[in-house]
Write an enzyme that holds these catalytic residues in place. Structure first.
Site, PDB file in Angstrom:
ATOM      1  N   ARG A  32      -0.570   2.832  -9.674  1.00 47.49           N
ATOM      2  CA  ARG A  32      -0.489   1.581  -8.928  1.00 47.49           C
ATOM      3  C   ARG A  32       0.722   0.747  -9.317  1.00 47.49           C
ATOM      4  O   ARG A  32       1.364   0.136  -8.454  1.00 47.49           O
ATOM      5  CB  ARG A  32      -1.776   0.776  -9.126  1.00 47.49           C
ATOM      6  CG  ARG A  32      -3.002   1.437  -8.506  1.00 47.49           C
ATOM      7  CD  ARG A  32      -4.206   0.525  -8.579  1.00 47.49           C
ATOM      8  NE  ARG A  32      -5.408   1.161  -8.036  1.00 47.49           N
ATOM      9  CZ  ARG A  32      -6.572   0.552  -7.919  1.00 47.49           C
ATOM     10  NH1 ARG A  32      -6.708  -0.711  -8.298  1.00 47.49           N
ATOM     11  NH2 ARG A  32      -7.613   1.197  -7.427  1.00 47.49           N
ATOM     12  N   ASP A 132     -11.603 -14.790  -3.936  1.00 47.32           N
ATOM     13  CA  ASP A 132     -11.187 -13.541  -4.562  1.00 47.32           C
ATOM     14  C   ASP A 132      -9.878 -13.793  -5.294  1.00 47.32           C
ATOM     15  O   ASP A 132      -9.135 -14.725  -4.960  1.00 47.32           O
ATOM     16  CB  ASP A 132     -11.003 -12.428  -3.523  1.00 47.32           C
ATOM     17  CG  ASP A 132     -11.101 -11.035  -4.136  1.00 47.32           C
ATOM     18  OD1 ASP A 132     -12.199 -10.442  -4.101  1.00 47.32           O
ATOM     19  OD2 ASP A 132     -10.089 -10.542  -4.680  1.00 47.32           O
TER      20      ASP A 132
END
Length: 264
Positions: A32, A132
């Site tokens: 990632r 979030d």
């Protein structure tokens, strides 16, 4: 990525987001973050970490977004939603609900649909906060556009009532209707921040399958903070793999994965 690089990454994500990155997640972290290194023209992880230490908030945002997992679906863990319906039906007033790991929006939309099905037109007066840490996930949530196959999993009746099917170039996609999206306030929030700016009493809080990434100390601290923001008798919904029954006296386990704020 050296061992030292990975340990620094684990330390950074723990301090920034409370996430306890397990040793076996090294390959995930590599794949990632490597995308970000290539975008910046960097060949070594130690160079990126050095840049990160002096970077502004935007680069830290990239870092956290890259290491955040967003696994979600419409009406995931479906047994929770009839119980939420029973709870809000008995309130006698518009409910206040917080979904604190909203990801790309499937969970808060599932809550909003449950409120509409339960309360009818008065559902629009509900307070539904969705937060979030991942800004990219929040952008997708605000757009409310999903692959048609994912939306069809909730059933044809709900799809027709709450979504618009794409046509032409947008065929194969579904968009949540504006009145449904309008019920939800999306906001970025890092649960590790000392001040949330969220003080009102909620009738229900959904925090499902996120605290498994935190260590026990962080879990206990968060549970106490969540309890403070629930009204007495309010419900806390945890994930199927989470058990917090012995970590706080402020929340009482009422049934599997559902806790209730103890009146005091």
């Amino acid at each position: 990525m050296s061992d030292e690089d990975f340990e620094r990454i684990r330390d950074y994500i723990r301090r920034r987001a409370g996430i306890s990155l397990a040793p076996h997640k090294r390959e995930m972290a590599y794949s990632r973050l490597a995308k970000r290194l290539r975008a910046l023209g960097l060949a070594r992880f130690d160079s990126y970490l050095a840049l990160l230490e002096r970077a502004d908030a935007e680069e830290w945002e990239y870092f956290v977004n890259a290491l955040t997992t967003n696994l979600t679906a419409f009406f995931r863990e479906p047994a929770h939603f009839p119980l939420l319906a029973d709870h809000v039906r008995g309130l006698g007033r518009p409910p206040r609900i917080w979904c604190c790991a909203s990801s790309t929006g499937e969970e808060p939309l599932s809550i909003a649909m449950t409120l509409c099905e339960t309360l009818g037109e008065s559902a629009s007066r509900s307070r539904l906060l969705a937060t979030d840490i991942d800004t990219q996930a929040l952008e997708r949530a605000r757009a409310g556009v999903y692959p048609l196959a994912a939306a069809q999993a909730m059933g044809e009746a709900r799809l027709r009532r709450f979504f618009l099917r794409g046509t032409g170039e947008r065929s194969g996609w579904a968009k949540a209707r504006p009145e449904l999206l309008g019920m939800i306030e999306y906001r970025r929030l890092n649960l590790m921040e000392p001040q949330w700016g969220i003080d009102e009493g909620f009738d229900a809080i959904f925090c499902r399958n996120i605290m498994i990434y935190f260590d026990r100390e962080a879990q206990t601290r968060l549970l106490e903070r969540f309890a403070q923001r629930l009204v007495p008798g309010g419900l806390f919904f945890a994930g199927h793999s989470e058990n917090f029954s012995r970590q706080t006296q402020a929340l009482r386990l009422t049934r599997n994965t559902i806790y209730q704020r103890v009146a005091s």
